[in-house]
Motif scaffolding. Structure first.
Motif, PDB file in Angstrom:
ATOM      1  N   TYR A  33       0.837  -1.198   0.000  1.00 30.62           N
ATOM      2  CA  TYR A  33       0.000   0.000   0.000  1.00 30.62           C
ATOM      3  C   TYR A  33       0.872   1.248   0.000  1.00 30.62           C
ATOM      4  O   TYR A  33       0.641   2.181  -0.772  1.00 30.62           O
ATOM      5  N   LEU A  34       1.859   1.265   0.879  1.00 31.47           N
ATOM      6  CA  LEU A  34       2.731   2.426   1.005  1.00 31.47           C
ATOM      7  C   LEU A  34       3.484   2.713  -0.291  1.00 31.47           C
ATOM      8  O   LEU A  34       3.478   3.845  -0.788  1.00 31.47           O
ATOM      9  N   LEU A  35       4.113   1.691  -0.842  1.00 26.65           N
ATOM     10  CA  LEU A  35       4.912   1.895  -2.058  1.00 26.65           C
ATOM     11  C   LEU A  35       4.045   2.176  -3.283  1.00 26.65           C
ATOM     12  O   LEU A  35       4.371   3.044  -4.091  1.00 26.65           O
ATOM     13  N   GLU A  38       1.031   5.488  -1.783  1.00 29.02           N
ATOM     14  CA  GLU A  38       1.580   6.689  -1.148  1.00 29.02           C
ATOM     15  C   GLU A  38       2.799   7.228  -1.892  1.00 29.02           C
ATOM     16  O   GLU A  38       2.950   8.427  -2.055  1.00 29.02           O
ATOM     17  N   PHE A  39       3.682   6.330  -2.315  1.00 30.85           N
ATOM     18  CA  PHE A  39       4.868   6.754  -3.063  1.00 30.85           C
ATOM     19  C   PHE A  39       4.635   6.760  -4.564  1.00 30.85           C
ATOM     20  O   PHE A  39       5.541   7.079  -5.334  1.00 30.85           O
ATOM     21  N   GLU A  40       3.440   6.330  -4.971  1.00 25.71           N
ATOM     22  CA  GLU A  40       3.000   6.335  -6.367  1.00 25.71           C
ATOM     23  C   GLU A  40       3.907   5.516  -7.287  1.00 25.71           C
ATOM     24  O   GLU A  40       4.174   5.888  -8.412  1.00 25.71           O
ATOM     25  N   TRP A  41       4.340   4.364  -6.782  1.00 26.37           N
ATOM     26  CA  TRP A  41       5.148   3.462  -7.606  1.00 26.37           C
ATOM     27  C   TRP A  41       4.268   2.526  -8.422  1.00 26.37           C
ATOM     28  O   TRP A  41       4.778   1.817  -9.284  1.00 26.37           O
ATOM     29  N   GLY A  45       5.680  -0.849  -7.076  1.00 22.19           N
ATOM     30  CA  GLY A  45       5.663  -0.830  -5.617  1.00 22.19           C
ATOM     31  C   GLY A  45       5.133  -2.123  -5.044  1.00 22.19           C
ATOM     32  O   GLY A  45       5.647  -2.638  -4.045  1.00 22.19           O
ATOM     33  N   TRP A  48       7.868  -4.791  -5.451  1.00 24.29           N
ATOM     34  CA  TRP A  48       8.940  -4.662  -4.477  1.00 24.29           C
ATOM     35  C   TRP A  48       8.471  -5.061  -3.078  1.00 24.29           C
ATOM     36  O   TRP A  48       9.260  -5.599  -2.291  1.00 24.29           O
TER      37      TRP A  48
END
Length: 91
Positions: A33-35, A38-41, A45, A48
């Motif tokens: 979720y974060l990658l 939030e980081f828009e990968w 994301g 990874w």
């Protein structure tokens, strides 16, 4: 993944359950979720996050596997308990 399944094969299902809880639910999903968002990968994301989680499992599982307690688990079904008498059919 193979070492985790070795625990299942030996009858120890608690260890793989705990590892799945920690590495999948507490690390992989939040990290994905974060990658990804939030980081828009995006999909990278998520990739990874899976990579980090599975690598963590692979490294961590070496410790309990090498301790060898899974070899001598109490309460495992004995081979003699697995024998089943098969009656021939009349067909």
């Amino acid at each position: 993944m193979v070492l985790v399944q070795a625990f299942n094969g030996s009858g120890d299902t608690q260890t793989p359950t705990k590892i799945n809880l920690v590495f999948f639910w507490l690390i992989q999903i939040p990290l994905a979720y974060l990658l990804a968002l939030e980081f828009e990968w995006g999909y990278s994301g998520m990739f990874w996050a899976v990579f980090v989680s599975e690598t963590g499992v692979g490294i961590f599982i070496l410790w309990p596997f090498s301790r060898g307690k899974w070899k001598n688990r109490e309460g495992l079904i004995q081979k003699r308990d697995l024998l089943v008498t098969v009656q021939p059919s009349d067909h």
